[in-house]
Scaffold this motif. Structure first.
Motif, PDB file in Angstrom:
ATOM      1  N   ILE A  35     -21.410  44.117   0.338  1.00  0.00           N
ATOM      2  CA  ILE A  35     -21.377  42.734   0.957  1.00  0.00           C
ATOM      3  C   ILE A  35     -22.487  42.358   0.984  1.00  0.00           C
ATOM      4  CG2 ILE A  35     -20.372  41.396   2.757  1.00  0.00           C
ATOM      5  CD1 ILE A  35     -18.353  43.355   2.764  1.00  0.00           C
ATOM      6  N   ARG A  36     -22.707  42.388   1.981  1.00  0.00           N
ATOM      7  CA  ARG A  36     -24.707  42.428   2.585  1.00  0.00           C
ATOM      8  C   ARG A  36     -25.879  41.502   0.374  1.00  0.00           C
ATOM      9  NH1 ARG A  36     -27.938  44.136   6.523  1.00  0.00           N
ATOM     10  NH2 ARG A  36     -29.481  42.119   6.441  1.00  0.00           N
ATOM     11  N   GLY A  37     -25.335  42.294   0.024  1.00  0.00           N
ATOM     12  CA  GLY A  37     -26.392  42.160  -1.349  1.00  0.00           C
ATOM     13  C   GLY A  37     -25.396  41.541  -2.277  1.00  0.00           C
ATOM     14  N   LEU A  38     -24.459  40.532  -2.278  1.00  0.00           N
ATOM     15  CA  LEU A  38     -23.470  40.117  -3.092  1.00  0.00           C
ATOM     16  C   LEU A  38     -23.916  38.850  -2.166  1.00  0.00           C
ATOM     17  CD1 LEU A  38     -20.283  41.958  -4.327  1.00  0.00           C
ATOM     18  CD2 LEU A  38     -22.527  41.584  -5.153  1.00  0.00           C
ATOM     19  N   LEU A  39     -24.542  38.854  -0.784  1.00  0.00           N
ATOM     20  CA  LEU A  39     -24.233  37.497   0.067  1.00  0.00           C
ATOM     21  C   LEU A  39     -26.076  36.448  -0.607  1.00  0.00           C
ATOM     22  CD1 LEU A  39     -22.951  38.274   3.362  1.00  0.00           C
ATOM     23  CD2 LEU A  39     -22.102  36.515   1.502  1.00  0.00           C
ATOM     24  N   ASP A  40     -26.686  38.177  -0.323  1.00  0.00           N
ATOM     25  CA  ASP A  40     -28.316  38.181  -0.532  1.00  0.00           C
ATOM     26  C   ASP A  40     -28.290  37.296  -2.039  1.00  0.00           C
ATOM     27  OD1 ASP A  40     -28.971  38.852   1.534  1.00  0.00           O
ATOM     28  OD2 ASP A  40     -29.709  40.669   1.236  1.00  0.00           O
ATOM     29  N   ALA A  41     -27.205  37.519  -2.793  1.00  0.00           N
ATOM     30  CA  ALA A  41     -27.637  37.393  -4.818  1.00  0.00           C
ATOM     31  C   ALA A  41     -26.832  35.743  -4.750  1.00  0.00           C
ATOM     32  CB  ALA A  41     -26.378  38.694  -5.414  1.00  0.00           C
ATOM     33  N   GLY A  42     -25.868  35.423  -3.467  1.00  0.00           N
ATOM     34  CA  GLY A  42     -25.544  33.722  -3.323  1.00  0.00           C
ATOM     35  C   GLY A  42     -24.030  33.603  -4.023  1.00  0.00           C
ATOM     36  N   LEU A  43     -23.794  34.578  -3.790  1.00  0.00           N
ATOM     37  CA  LEU A  43     -22.371  34.733  -4.061  1.00  0.00           C
ATOM     38  C   LEU A  43     -21.485  34.294  -2.963  1.00  0.00           C
ATOM     39  CD1 LEU A  43     -20.770  37.891  -6.236  1.00  0.00           C
ATOM     40  CD2 LEU A  43     -21.193  35.737  -7.008  1.00  0.00           C
ATOM     41  N   PRO A  44     -20.012  33.340  -3.082  1.00  0.00           N
ATOM     42  CA  PRO A  44     -19.779  33.181  -1.901  1.00  0.00           C
ATOM     43  C   PRO A  44     -18.629  33.760  -1.571  1.00  0.00           C
ATOM     44  CG  PRO A  44     -18.735  31.961  -3.576  1.00  0.00           C
ATOM     45  CD  PRO A  44     -19.961  32.842  -4.387  1.00  0.00           C
ATOM     46  N   THR A  45     -18.265  33.680  -0.398  1.00  0.00           N
ATOM     47  CA  THR A  45     -16.894  35.176   0.141  1.00  0.00           C
ATOM     48  C   THR A  45     -16.096  35.360  -0.138  1.00  0.00           C
ATOM     49  OG1 THR A  45     -16.263  33.831   2.048  1.00  0.00           O
ATOM     50  CG2 THR A  45     -18.404  35.583   2.577  1.00  0.00           C
ATOM     51  N   ARG A  46     -15.428  33.916  -0.266  1.00  0.00           N
ATOM     52  CA  ARG A  46     -14.260  34.050  -1.523  1.00  0.00           C
ATOM     53  C   ARG A  46     -14.130  34.748  -2.859  1.00  0.00           C
ATOM     54  NH1 ARG A  46     -14.468  30.004  -5.916  1.00  0.00           N
ATOM     55  NH2 ARG A  46     -16.379  28.776  -5.516  1.00  0.00           N
ATOM     56  N   ILE A  47     -15.484  34.407  -3.825  1.00  0.00           N
ATOM     57  CA  ILE A  47     -15.760  35.434  -4.983  1.00  0.00           C
ATOM     58  C   ILE A  47     -15.926  36.597  -4.130  1.00  0.00           C
ATOM     59  CG2 ILE A  47     -17.235  36.014  -7.240  1.00  0.00           C
ATOM     60  CD1 ILE A  47     -15.709  33.527  -6.908  1.00  0.00           C
ATOM     61  N   ILE A  48     -16.875  37.309  -3.156  1.00  0.00           N
ATOM     62  CA  ILE A  48     -16.606  38.522  -3.219  1.00  0.00           C
ATOM     63  C   ILE A  48     -15.641  39.237  -2.938  1.00  0.00           C
ATOM     64  CG2 ILE A  48     -17.732  40.543  -1.065  1.00  0.00           C
ATOM     65  CD1 ILE A  48     -20.393  38.184  -1.257  1.00  0.00           C
ATOM     66  N   LYS A  49     -14.787  38.834  -1.953  1.00  0.00           N
ATOM     67  CA  LYS A  49     -13.450  39.270  -2.017  1.00  0.00           C
ATOM     68  C   LYS A  49     -12.667  39.722  -3.529  1.00  0.00           C
ATOM     69  CE  LYS A  49      -8.793  38.603   0.181  1.00  0.00           C
ATOM     70  NZ  LYS A  49      -8.298  38.054   1.665  1.00  0.00           N
TER      71      LYS A  49
END
Length: 120
Positions: free
Chosen positions: A49-63
């Motif tokens: 999750i942290r890696g995806l957030l660091d890459a700029g993805l919003p939480t709604r997409i990460i989910k």
């Protein structure tokens, strides 16, 4: 494990972990006393999750992307809107550019170290 241990293992604040929970990104078990109990597999999940957030993805997409990181994969296409597809394509391209930049920087540091070590 308790929230403090997960926070320590992932170098993530307890506040962020509670936020991930509120967004449906992680789901701890609740003990009889109401305390959160985190499964060990969540260490890797939080790092993802942290890696995806660091890459700029919003939480709604990460989910929506997280099931793709599980084994076995559980991919659901019902929520794949044109906006989501475009966002993922843009973010994938940004990640590729970032990887290329990091690779060049790593190689430059390696060359610098070779020269410095040969002079020592």
């Amino acid at each position: 494990m308790r929230i403090g241990e997960l926070a320590l293992l992932t170098e993530t604040s307890a506040r962020s972990l509670r936020y991930y929970e509120s967004e449906g990104l992680i789901t701890p078990h609740r003990e009889a006393n109401g305390y959160r109990d985190y499964d060990p597999y969540l260490v890797e999940r939080v790092l993802q999750i942290r890696g995806l957030l660091d890459a700029g993805l919003p939480t709604r997409i990460i989910k929506q992307v997280l099931p793709c990181l599980d084994a076995p994969r559980a991919i659901h296409f019902a929520d794949a809107t044109p906006e989501m597809i475009a966002t993922l394509e843009r973010e994938g391209e940004k990640m590729t550019r970032r990887i290329d930049c990091l690779t060049r920087n790593r190689d430059a540091i390696g060359e610098y170290l070779k020269v410095v070590k040969s002079m020592a």
